[in-house]
Every structure is written in structure tokens, then in C-alpha cells.
Design a protein around this motif. Sequence first.
Motif, PDB file in Angstrom:
ATOM      1  N   UNK A  68     -29.605   7.110  11.628  1.00 19.95           N
ATOM      2  CA  UNK A  68     -28.199   7.097  12.011  1.00 19.95           C
ATOM      3  C   UNK A  68     -27.729   6.195  12.989  1.00 19.95           C
ATOM      4  N   UNK A  69     -28.264   5.714  13.768  1.00 20.85           N
ATOM      5  CA  UNK A  69     -27.719   4.611  14.502  1.00 20.85           C
ATOM      6  C   UNK A  69     -27.240   3.456  13.770  1.00 20.85           C
ATOM      7  N   UNK A  70     -28.397   2.961  12.859  1.00 21.21           N
ATOM      8  CA  UNK A  70     -28.029   1.903  12.043  1.00 21.21           C
ATOM      9  C   UNK A  70     -26.809   2.164  11.020  1.00 21.21           C
ATOM     10  N   UNK A  71     -26.826   3.615  10.645  1.00 28.04           N
ATOM     11  CA  UNK A  71     -25.790   4.002   9.720  1.00 28.04           C
ATOM     12  C   UNK A  71     -24.316   3.679  10.519  1.00 28.04           C
ATOM     13  N   UNK A  72     -24.387   4.012  11.796  1.00 25.73           N
ATOM     14  CA  UNK A  72     -23.165   3.828  12.605  1.00 25.73           C
ATOM     15  C   UNK A  72     -22.589   2.460  12.643  1.00 25.73           C
ATOM     16  N   UNK A  73     -23.786   1.569  12.655  1.00 24.02           N
ATOM     17  CA  UNK A  73     -23.253   0.178  12.947  1.00 24.02           C
ATOM     18  C   UNK A  73     -23.022  -0.368  11.909  1.00 24.02           C
ATOM     19  N   UNK A  74     -23.378   0.059  10.578  1.00 24.82           N
ATOM     20  CA  UNK A  74     -22.895  -0.532   9.239  1.00 24.82           C
ATOM     21  C   UNK A  74     -21.593  -0.021   9.098  1.00 24.82           C
ATOM     22  N   UNK A  75     -21.173   1.045   9.425  1.00 20.84           N
ATOM     23  CA  UNK A  75     -19.653   1.751   9.063  1.00 20.84           C
ATOM     24  C   UNK A  75     -18.771   0.958   9.989  1.00 20.84           C
ATOM     25  N   UNK A  76     -19.270   0.572  11.300  1.00 20.35           N
ATOM     26  CA  UNK A  76     -18.147  -0.046  12.070  1.00 20.35           C
ATOM     27  C   UNK A  76     -18.315  -1.438  11.549  1.00 20.35           C
ATOM     28  N   UNK A  77     -19.259  -2.079  11.046  1.00 20.05           N
ATOM     29  CA  UNK A  77     -19.005  -3.351  10.395  1.00 20.05           C
ATOM     30  C   UNK A  77     -18.452  -3.625   9.070  1.00 20.05           C
ATOM     31  N   UNK A  78     -18.417  -2.547   8.331  1.00 22.90           N
ATOM     32  CA  UNK A  78     -17.408  -2.350   7.289  1.00 22.90           C
ATOM     33  C   UNK A  78     -15.919  -2.361   7.524  1.00 22.90           C
ATOM     34  N   UNK A  79     -15.877  -1.437   8.524  1.00 18.30           N
ATOM     35  CA  UNK A  79     -14.447  -1.220   9.183  1.00 18.30           C
ATOM     36  C   UNK A  79     -13.859  -2.453   9.464  1.00 18.30           C
ATOM     37  N   UNK A  80     -14.524  -3.135  10.392  1.00 16.22           N
ATOM     38  CA  UNK A  80     -14.108  -4.600  10.814  1.00 16.22           C
ATOM     39  C   UNK A  80     -13.954  -5.824   9.683  1.00 16.22           C
ATOM     40  N   UNK A 113     -26.566   9.662  21.513  1.00 18.01           N
ATOM     41  CA  UNK A 113     -27.802   9.368  20.443  1.00 18.01           C
ATOM     42  C   UNK A 113     -28.919  10.521  20.740  1.00 18.01           C
ATOM     43  N   UNK A 114     -29.282  11.363  19.715  1.00 21.21           N
ATOM     44  CA  UNK A 114     -30.355  12.256  19.909  1.00 21.21           C
ATOM     45  C   UNK A 114     -31.266  12.243  18.894  1.00 21.21           C
ATOM     46  N   UNK A 115     -32.319  13.275  19.009  1.00 22.66           N
ATOM     47  CA  UNK A 115     -33.197  13.045  17.633  1.00 22.66           C
ATOM     48  C   UNK A 115     -32.529  13.497  16.204  1.00 22.66           C
ATOM     49  N   UNK A 116     -31.526  14.190  16.264  1.00 21.05           N
ATOM     50  CA  UNK A 116     -31.041  14.736  14.970  1.00 21.05           C
ATOM     51  C   UNK A 116     -29.525  14.464  14.680  1.00 21.05           C
ATOM     52  N   UNK A 117     -29.027  13.733  15.645  1.00 18.12           N
ATOM     53  CA  UNK A 117     -27.693  13.509  15.456  1.00 18.12           C
ATOM     54  C   UNK A 117     -27.247  12.199  16.381  1.00 18.12           C
ATOM     55  N   UNK A 118     -26.193  11.627  15.929  1.00 16.44           N
ATOM     56  CA  UNK A 118     -25.495  10.618  16.501  1.00 16.44           C
ATOM     57  C   UNK A 118     -24.039  10.557  16.419  1.00 16.44           C
ATOM     58  N   UNK A 119     -23.321  10.777  17.743  1.00 19.43           N
ATOM     59  CA  UNK A 119     -21.896  11.204  17.838  1.00 19.43           C
ATOM     60  C   UNK A 119     -21.221  10.356  18.943  1.00 19.43           C
ATOM     61  N   UNK A 120     -20.080   9.984  18.456  1.00 21.33           N
ATOM     62  CA  UNK A 120     -19.130   9.293  19.158  1.00 21.33           C
ATOM     63  C   UNK A 120     -18.171  10.259  20.118  1.00 21.33           C
ATOM     64  N   UNK A 121     -18.266  10.021  21.415  1.00 22.03           N
ATOM     65  CA  UNK A 121     -17.721  11.137  22.354  1.00 22.03           C
ATOM     66  C   UNK A 121     -16.320  10.657  22.690  1.00 22.03           C
ATOM     67  N   UNK A 122     -15.988   9.310  22.449  1.00 24.05           N
ATOM     68  CA  UNK A 122     -14.587   8.987  23.092  1.00 24.05           C
ATOM     69  C   UNK A 122     -14.600   7.741  22.294  1.00 24.05           C
ATOM     70  N   UNK A 123     -13.540   7.088  21.683  1.00 26.56           N
ATOM     71  CA  UNK A 123     -13.004   5.952  20.780  1.00 26.56           C
ATOM     72  C   UNK A 123     -11.686   5.456  21.182  1.00 26.56           C
ATOM     73  N   UNK A 124     -11.651   4.367  20.949  1.00 21.56           N
ATOM     74  CA  UNK A 124     -10.329   3.497  21.243  1.00 21.56           C
ATOM     75  C   UNK A 124     -10.280   2.496  20.340  1.00 21.56           C
ATOM     76  N   UNK A 125      -9.329   2.223  19.672  1.00 24.70           N
ATOM     77  CA  UNK A 125      -8.864   1.335  18.646  1.00 24.70           C
ATOM     78  C   UNK A 125      -7.552   0.720  18.913  1.00 24.70           C
ATOM     79  N   UNK A 126      -7.606  -0.693  18.785  1.00 23.51           N
ATOM     80  CA  UNK A 126      -6.384  -1.493  18.934  1.00 23.51           C
ATOM     81  C   UNK A 126      -6.097  -2.380  17.725  1.00 23.51           C
ATOM     82  N   UNK A 127      -4.890  -2.251  17.198  1.00 22.64           N
ATOM     83  CA  UNK A 127      -4.530  -3.031  16.022  1.00 22.64           C
ATOM     84  C   UNK A 127      -3.663  -4.242  16.398  1.00 22.64           C
ATOM     85  N   UNK A 128      -3.685  -5.266  15.857  1.00 23.97           N
ATOM     86  CA  UNK A 128      -2.729  -6.280  15.917  1.00 23.97           C
ATOM     87  C   UNK A 128      -2.222  -6.866  14.413  1.00 23.97           C
ATOM     88  N   UNK A 129      -0.783  -7.331  14.202  1.00 26.05           N
ATOM     89  CA  UNK A 129      -0.748  -7.713  12.996  1.00 26.05           C
ATOM     90  C   UNK A 129      -1.343  -9.127  12.746  1.00 26.05           C
TER      91      UNK A 129
END
Length: 893
Positions: free
Chosen positions: A837-849, A865-881
Motif C-alpha cells: 500500500x505504501x508503494x502504491x501511494x508513492x506511485x500515485x504521487x509520482x504519476x500526479x507529479x 501507515x498500519x497493517x491494513x491501511x495507509x491514509x493521508x491525514x493532512x495534505x497541502x498542494x501548491x500550484x504554479x503556472x
Amino acid sequence: MTGIHEAPVHALLADGTTVRIRRAGPADHDDVLRLYEEMSPENRRLRFFFVSPTSARQAADRVAAGKRPEYCALAAECLGRLVGLAEYEILQSSSTAEIAVAVADGWHHRGVATLLLEHLADAARAAGVTAFTADALAANHDVLKVFHDLGLRVTRRFEGPEVHCTVQLTEDEAYLSAVEARARAADVISLQPLLRPGAVAVIGAGRTPESVGRAILRNIRNGSFTGRLFAVHPEAEAIIGVCTYRSVSELPQVPDLAVIAIPAEAAFGVAEECGKAGVRALLVVSAGLDTHQSGALVSTCRRYGMRLVGPNCLGLANTEDGIRLDATFAAHHPGPGTAGVAVQSGGVGIALLDGLARLGIGVSTFVSLGDKYDVSSNDMLQWWEGDGHTDLALLHLESFGNPRAFSRTARRVARSMPVLTVDAGRSEAGRRAAASHTAAAAAPTVTRQALFTQAGITATRTVGELLDTAALLHSQPLPAGTKVAIVSNAGGVGVLAADACADAGLVVPALDADLADELLDLLPEEATVTNPVDVTASVGEEQLKVCIGLLARHGAVDAVLVSLVPTAVAAATGEDLVRALTTAPLPRPVVAVLPAQSARVQLLPTVDEGSVPAYSDAEDAVRALAHAAAHACWLSRPAGVVPELPDVSTGRARELVSSFLDGNPEGGWLDPQTTAALLDCYGIPQISWAWARDEKEAVAAAQRLMGPDGRIVMKAYWPGLVHKSEQHAVHLDLRNVSQIEAAHRDLVSRFGDQMTGVVVQPLAERGTELFAGVVQDDVFGPLVVFGLGGTATELLADHAARLAPLTDLDAHDLLTSPRCSPLLFGYAGNPAADPDRLEHLLHRLSRMASDLPQLAEADLNPVLAGPHSVTSLDARVRLVPRRAHDPYLRRLL
């Protein structure tokens, strides 16, 4: 995308010729008409399917019709002449475009059409086009071959004498490899006049001894250059015996390479003269060019198709027997050999040349890149890959022009030869203050190290360490692993070597009983064989030789380190212990540590004409061994693949980005709702949450999310708020309505109208707190960062980084590289996290970037990160042109 539809670029054809690629428009009408009218009747028939007096004019009129969103025409020109044209027109209500391509007579089979179509595809992708269609006569074998060889997926449908072709524009590995192969071949051909010239002219060889040009002229003459050598001087008839001419135009032969060693203000004019005369390459050692002069120099080289080394450089050398060119002002000629050297600093270049000479390691090619306006380390790696003389590449880089192309090239070259570099500028200052934890972690050093690690480049900290490592890689086989046997004739130096191994990540294993018994049988009675093996001061040369051979041939270890100090016992008996190292070839690397030697490192010749590296300090030897082991490990791994993520909504993500930037032209931080929507496009798991504008909405949201016996977290929000904990803008563990109301009133009382609302979410269960994020580097592109999360992220600085897109191996490395990685795998009885699940999360961040160049930074902290789940509790995103930039599109930077 920033490409030729934004500004003209220059690129190399298959024969090394430089052409200019640009948008064609109304001003090109007559040139387009001339292009078609000068074609042979047969070529016009193949282009238009019939010969008509009006077809050429109609084609020219179409190009000159003006800018239209559904139409794009690209021109290739050389010395102002139009030599090729490629067009697309998007079909109505479609993501498919119809294309046409034409090449001037006399320019066929030089790669004009292929290069134009690569750039046309880049422009089309930016316009949302996913496929090209084209109709061609079945007899037009050349254009059908062009489509087939692009590397893109092509389907054909035959309809009588015509063929209908569809070309999918997806940039997959097959396409990138095809583009890379074309770029490599063209690049190497274009470097021939520079590195294998048949004639050289030195411009600026003065009559005074301190003249730099005179020193270069002397080195070329005294170095036994096999070609013709000329000097250009306005007054002298000859300089140091070399015939002199007043100008380039008066030379009896057009030189392949011109060396310019004159004041900066005159360099551009001389370059112009060289270009008009037909010179193919320039070496500009002149320093101090201002911005205008630099731009004029590069423009001249591009216009006339001259490759350029410098300015502000030491020169270049090629020691091949058929060339023997030393066009440097170094004090000594580089000796012939197999080490390729490219440096930006002339001083570092001299230090490397001197160090290699002391070691007896010869040079194949040396290039001082200087200000690196054109020829770069990427060019040199491609040259060394196929020159037939180089087996070791040494680099000193202060900047990267196209790091992604460099990384791809280095990754390929490093599989055929070690590539070493000095990691210069590790303490770079002046970077902007980081706005997120991810950006704070993405320091220049971290970014460069990610590139070096992924590309298989051995990065050393100093020139001395680079030479230490080069000595080992030049003389010894690679170790298969990290296990080292230490042999010493004094216990203390063996202990120091063992400590150095531990510090460098090498293992000093205990030897098995059978091997230990064999060693005890042959060594002096007082010897110990626990590893380190103390052979004692009374060991004899033959005993030591057999001991080293036994260890080097045994599968228990991957390398042998022998540390010897001079003793009165050996001196009295006439034993030469060092000779024990050099009398037999061994299957595993053997390195010596000789504290009494004056040189930091030297190569001891062996009886089989090989050598053994000997170091004065154990730490130097061990660092070199560790670098060799790391390179062997990299070589043993497969290349890795970027996984498919079929459930990604890239189109929707781009719409969200465009909508935000339409309303915020300068860019900025996304609000919580848009952040969540963007993460959802990539399937990035988030904890349940709700947005509340006031106390009443906060209470209602909490009651929905709380559940029986649940607890609530409340976070203040206003535009620009990044680090909520530092602002004390978070309330945790809220258990009932009164606590929720009190928490909201507290936030309102402290932040007032600045606060636009609150985020309400359930208190997460316990787990390992991590952080993951991406940041777009202006030079290196997207970088994925992973490490320990929570409030201590920056304090502990426990993180790792890799450049996107991530392969499966990159994602695994990100999980296992930080110091906190044992926490993910059940350290001290804690529940292990789910690595998939952690690798899955990293691949999705990579694809987004990778999909969104406007994504300046995204910060997920904490990720639970736990045995059965990986969850983001807080997220921040900054965009630029920012527009996308294809780093693999062929162009001269």
C-alpha cells in the motif's frame, strides 16, 4: 508544452547537421512554394498523389493562412533555407490530427522528416491530440518507413494504391528508446570534427611566452598531432615553427576544429568568420564573455552548425593513436589510456589529469566543458559509450542543462562502464525558503543524489575520493557483495580497518570453522583468524601470499583488505610482504592499506601486468570498496518498470489545475476541497473529513464523523496556512459537542476573520506516522520524497528522495532508505505497515507529479501507515503556472 511552437530550437539530423525547427506561418509562403516547386515531379507525385500546377500553391496558402488552434506547421531550415515541413490539422470534434510531411530534394535520408515528426508530435500532445492519421501512396516507401521507425505504435490499412496510417502518440519506453538511439547516433557524428579532427587552426596564438593560445599551439605540435596544424595571427609569419595565416579565410584548408584563444570581445567575430569558412567545431578558451557576447557566440554556432566546447575552459585532448591531439594549456600531456574525463572546472581538470598520471591510469579523451554552452557531459558519455577506447568515465559537474536526459544516458552507459563524479556544490546556499516539509527535504544535495543513485553514478565527495575509487575500479574486479576479510600484520591497524568498514556499511563477517582451521594451519602459531585476521609481525611472504589467496578464492567474503605496517622482523629476515600482494591474479578484489607510504593511493604492479591499489589510510580504501560494492549491486538489479495505473483521472486533474490557475494566475495553495478532489483523481487515500464555515456546521460535521465513542480533530484553515501545528491551529481528541464548540470558539478568537473555515475529521487510529510528497525542481523536474512524518519531519530530516516517474525498484528503495524504515517492518514488536500500500501511494504521487507540471509541491503529512491501511491525514498542494517540458525531445540546449 514549451517546445518549438513557443520558440525556435536547434537539433541535429542523422548526419550531424544542425537545423532550426520553428513554427511556420504567413511569412513562409514563398519558401514553402519554392520547396514544392523545386521537387522532382516524382517527389511531388508522392507528396500530393498527383502532379498538379496548383497543388504546391495550395499547400503554401494553407501554411500562410495564419495561426489557427486546430492547425500547426513546423519548418526545418538550415542556413536560412527551408529543407522540410510537417503539418497537422485536428479533425473536427476529435483528438486525432491529420498530418503531412515534405522534405526538400537533396535532403532525403538525413532524418529531416523524423525529426520534424518528433517535434510535431510534441506540439500535438500539448494540444490534446492523441493520434496522427496520414494517407500515403503504397509506393512511397520512404515515408512509410519514417512512420514505422518513429518508435510509436503504427497501424496500416491498405486501400488500393494508398495506405492509411494511424500513429498513436503515447510516449512509452519503446518510443523513448528509439528517440534516444537517434539522438545518440546524431550526437556522436556531430562530435567527430571536434574530437577527431583532420585539421586544427589555433586563433590567438601570441608571440609572447605567457600567451594561452601559444601554449595550446605548442601542446598540439609537441603532442604529435596526426592531422594538419595551422595558426592564425594578423602579423606573424610563423609561431613556434607553425605556419601562420592572417585570417581563417586565408587558410589553405578549412579546419575541422578552430581553437579560439583571443579576448572575449573579439570571440564572436572570429566565430562568425569560422562559420562562413565551413569550420565544423569550435574550442573557445576565452573567458569573460558577457551575456550579449555569449548569446551571439551560441547563435553563430547554431546557425552554421558548429559544435562548441567552452567558453572559459582548459581545452580538450584525444590520445587515440590516429589522432594524438592535446589542445589544452595544461603543463603535461595526458598519457594514453582508457579513462574518459569531462570537467567544468579547469582547475579540477588539471588535478584529475595529474592524479591519473601519478596512478599510471591513461586518458582516452579529456574535455574541459567550461561554461558548457553546447557540448556537455551528456555528449561525452555518448561519445565514450561507442568510441572503442573508454572503459571508465570521470565527471566533474557544477550544473545540469538537461538532467533527465543525462540520467537516462548515464543509466545506460553505467551498465557498460563505471561512471564516477564529484558531487560538487553540496553546501549550495540561496535556495528559496521551503514552504512545505517536502520542499524542505528536497535540498539540492538530495535532488542530485537521487539522480546519481537512480542512474548508477558513483558520487564521491572530493577529487581525492574520486581518484581512490577510480584506482580500484581500474585495477580490480567488482565485489559481488559487501563482506570483507581484513588481514593485517598488526592488530591495531586491523581494528581501524574494521571500524572503517562498519562506518561505510561494509560487513566484516566471522569466518567459518573450516576456513579458520586452514588459515591456522598455514599462519604463525600466535595468529588469530576471527576476522580481522592478525597474521602477526612474524608472518612470512609466502605465508601471507597463501593466506590472501585462500581468502580471495573462498566464497565466505567478497573482497580482501590487507593492512601492512613495516616491522623490524620483516626487515631482518628480508621478507617483502608487499610483494605477496602482487604475485598472483585473484578472482576477488584485493586492496592494500600501507600507512607508511607517502602517496594517498598508488597502483602496485603485479606479475601478470595488472595492479593492486594501495592506500595510506584504511578509510580511503574502505570508501573505495564501498563505492565498488554499491555499483556492483546496482548492476545486479533489473532496470525496473513504471507500473500502469489504470484508475487515474488525468483529464479531470488537468481541468482542476486549469480552473484554479484561471482564477489565480500567480498560483498558490489549493483549498481543502480542491486538494481532496485532486488527490481523488489519483486514488490517493485520505481520511474522511468535512468542511465547516462556522460553529454550527462544525458541530454537525463532527456528529456525522464521530460515530460511537469516537473522537474528533479540528483544524483551522485560511489561504496560505501551511504548518498548522506551528501556528497552534489544530485541536485534537475532541470527545463531545461542548468540546467541539469550545475548540471552534478558540480558533475564531485567535485567528478571527483570517480564518475562512475549519476542517473536521475523526481522530485516526494509532500507526506509524510518515510523510510523502512531491516537489517540482526547476531543473530536475518532479522529485518524490518519503520519510518519517509528524511534527519532527524537518527536525530529524529522516527522508529519501527519487526522481519521478518512479519504477518499482525506486519505490522499494524509498521505503527502505530512511533510518525509520525498520518501523515499517515490525521493529520491536510494533505492527508492520503494509509495504504494498505504501508503494502504491508513492506511485500515485509520482504519476500526479509527472502528469501535472504545474504541481509545485504536494505534502502529505502525516501519512498513517498500519497493517491494513495507509491514509493521508493532512495534505497541502501548491500550484504554479508552468508548461510541460519534454526532456527527451531532441534539441540542442
